[in-house]
Design a protein around this motif. Structure first.
Motif, PDB file in Angstrom:
ATOM      1  N   ALA A   1       0.831  -1.198   0.000  1.00 20.40           N
ATOM      2  CA  ALA A   1       0.000   0.000   0.000  1.00 20.40           C
ATOM      3  C   ALA A   1       0.865   1.247   0.000  1.00 20.40           C
ATOM      4  N   SER A   2       0.386   2.274  -0.647  1.00 22.71           N
ATOM      5  CA  SER A   2       0.999   3.595  -0.554  1.00 22.71           C
ATOM      6  C   SER A   2      -0.101   4.600  -0.258  1.00 22.71           C
ATOM      7  N   GLY A   3       0.188   5.499   0.645  1.00 24.55           N
ATOM      8  CA  GLY A   3      -0.802   6.504   0.994  1.00 24.55           C
ATOM      9  C   GLY A   3      -1.669   6.153   2.181  1.00 24.55           C
ATOM     10  N   PHE A   4      -1.575   4.913   2.658  1.00 20.67           N
ATOM     11  CA  PHE A   4      -2.288   4.534   3.873  1.00 20.67           C
ATOM     12  C   PHE A   4      -1.574   3.349   4.506  1.00 20.67           C
ATOM     13  N   THR A   5      -1.920   3.067   5.768  1.00 18.09           N
ATOM     14  CA  THR A   5      -1.230   2.049   6.556  1.00 18.09           C
ATOM     15  C   THR A   5      -2.081   0.787   6.617  1.00 18.09           C
ATOM     16  N   LEU A   6      -1.559  -0.304   6.078  1.00 17.84           N
ATOM     17  CA  LEU A   6      -2.322  -1.538   6.006  1.00 17.84           C
ATOM     18  C   LEU A   6      -2.603  -2.154   7.366  1.00 17.84           C
ATOM     19  N   ASP A   7      -1.832  -1.805   8.359  1.00 19.16           N
ATOM     20  CA  ASP A   7      -2.024  -2.347   9.699  1.00 19.16           C
ATOM     21  C   ASP A   7      -3.430  -2.075  10.224  1.00 19.16           C
ATOM     22  N   TYR A   8      -4.065  -1.023   9.765  1.00 21.39           N
ATOM     23  CA  TYR A   8      -5.395  -0.651  10.244  1.00 21.39           C
ATOM     24  C   TYR A   8      -6.521  -1.243   9.409  1.00 21.39           C
ATOM     25  N   TYR A   9      -6.166  -2.109   8.450  1.00 20.09           N
ATOM     26  CA  TYR A   9      -7.139  -2.626   7.500  1.00 20.09           C
ATOM     27  C   TYR A   9      -7.252  -4.142   7.557  1.00 20.09           C
ATOM     28  N   ALA A  10      -8.452  -4.615   7.317  1.00 22.11           N
ATOM     29  CA  ALA A  10      -8.625  -6.025   6.961  1.00 22.11           C
ATOM     30  C   ALA A  10      -8.201  -6.170   5.503  1.00 22.11           C
ATOM     31  N   ILE A  11      -7.481  -7.229   5.217  1.00 18.67           N
ATOM     32  CA  ILE A  11      -6.994  -7.472   3.859  1.00 18.67           C
ATOM     33  C   ILE A  11      -7.555  -8.795   3.349  1.00 18.67           C
TER      34      ILE A  11
ATOM     35  N   CYS B   1      -8.562 -14.158   4.131  1.00 18.61           N
ATOM     36  CA  CYS B   1      -8.617 -12.796   4.661  1.00 18.61           C
ATOM     37  C   CYS B   1      -7.923 -12.741   6.005  1.00 18.61           C
ATOM     38  N   ILE B   2      -7.280 -11.608   6.280  1.00 21.92           N
ATOM     39  CA  ILE B   2      -6.744 -11.339   7.611  1.00 21.92           C
ATOM     40  C   ILE B   2      -7.443 -10.095   8.126  1.00 21.92           C
ATOM     41  N   SER B   3      -8.014 -10.203   9.319  1.00 20.71           N
ATOM     42  CA  SER B   3      -8.780  -9.086   9.875  1.00 20.71           C
ATOM     43  C   SER B   3      -7.842  -8.054  10.506  1.00 20.71           C
ATOM     44  N   ARG B   4      -8.406  -6.953  10.924  1.00 17.18           N
ATOM     45  CA  ARG B   4      -7.621  -5.903  11.589  1.00 17.18           C
ATOM     46  C   ARG B   4      -6.989  -6.426  12.871  1.00 17.18           C
ATOM     47  N   SER B   5      -7.652  -7.398  13.506  1.00 21.94           N
ATOM     48  CA  SER B   5      -7.112  -7.998  14.725  1.00 21.94           C
ATOM     49  C   SER B   5      -6.280  -9.238  14.423  1.00 21.94           C
ATOM     50  N   ASP B   6      -5.911  -9.435  13.151  1.00 16.32           N
ATOM     51  CA  ASP B   6      -5.028 -10.512  12.698  1.00 16.32           C
ATOM     52  C   ASP B   6      -5.622 -11.901  12.826  1.00 16.32           C
ATOM     53  N   GLY B   7      -6.958 -11.988  12.802  1.00 16.88           N
ATOM     54  CA  GLY B   7      -7.586 -13.298  12.686  1.00 16.88           C
ATOM     55  C   GLY B   7      -7.614 -13.722  11.229  1.00 16.88           C
ATOM     56  N   TYR B   8      -7.551 -15.045  10.991  1.00 14.32           N
ATOM     57  CA  TYR B   8      -7.525 -15.539   9.622  1.00 14.32           C
ATOM     58  C   TYR B   8      -8.838 -16.218   9.286  1.00 14.32           C
ATOM     59  N   THR B   9      -9.281 -16.046   8.064  1.00 14.49           N
ATOM     60  CA  THR B   9     -10.481 -16.730   7.596  1.00 14.49           C
ATOM     61  C   THR B   9     -10.226 -17.279   6.201  1.00 14.49           C
ATOM     62  N   TYR B  10     -10.357 -18.575   6.048  1.00  9.92           N
ATOM     63  CA  TYR B  10     -10.261 -19.202   4.739  1.00  9.92           C
ATOM     64  C   TYR B  10     -11.658 -19.330   4.157  1.00  9.92           C
ATOM     65  N   TYR B  11     -11.797 -19.002   2.890  1.00 13.06           N
ATOM     66  CA  TYR B  11     -13.085 -19.133   2.221  1.00 13.06           C
ATOM     67  C   TYR B  11     -13.092 -20.287   1.238  1.00 13.06           C
ATOM     68  N   THR B  12     -11.953 -20.922   1.087  1.00 20.72           N
ATOM     69  CA  THR B  12     -11.847 -22.077   0.212  1.00 20.72           C
ATOM     70  C   THR B  12     -11.109 -23.168   0.978  1.00 20.72           C
TER      71      THR B  12
END
Length: 126
Positions: free
Chosen positions: A23-33, A49-60
């Motif tokens: 990312a450029s222009g913002f801090t990914l640490d504050y985002y779910a990715i 996906c990794i949440s803002r609190s660093d939990g992981y979720t697999y969708y496949t």
């Protein structure tokens, strides 16, 4: 504000790749990715996906044990580590970022994310 996925390429079956979401222009640490992929002729699907609190979720389910997600806050980058790649993993891979939801939020639906990056192509073939 920009989000960019990179690291794709051609790899043989059984090989590995690490994709980066920078990312450029913002801090990914504050985002779910969220990581998504779109195979030829198919719809885009949420895979991990990794949440803002660093939990992981697999969708496949088929990706468990092969794909992992991690953050490097110093580099403002989220990684998708892929091992034991299969031809069916061939796709364009995208990352997306979202911070308007709660700390544990994740979603497999790309339209729920605020920022999108251009994809990176992964081809698994011998």
């Amino acid at each position: 504000v920009q989000l960019q996925a990179s690291g794709g390429g051609l790899v043989q079956p059984g090989g590995s790749l690490r994709l980066s979401c920078a990312a450029s222009g913002f801090t990914l640490d504050y985002y779910a990715i969220g990581w998504f992929r779109q195979a030829p002729g198919k719809e885009r699907e949420g895979i991990l996906c990794i949440s803002r609190s660093d939990g992981y979720t697999y969708y496949t389910d088929s990706l468990k044990g092969r794909f992992t997600i991690s953050r490097d806050n110093a580099k403002n980058t989220v990684y998708l580590q892929m091992i034991s790649l299969k031809p069916e993993d061939t796709a364009v891979y995208y990352c997306a970022a979202e911070r308007r939801r709660g700390g544990g939020w994740c979603s497999p639906f790309f339209h729920e994310y605020e920022y999108w990056g251009q994809g990176t192509k992964v081809t698994v073939s011998s």
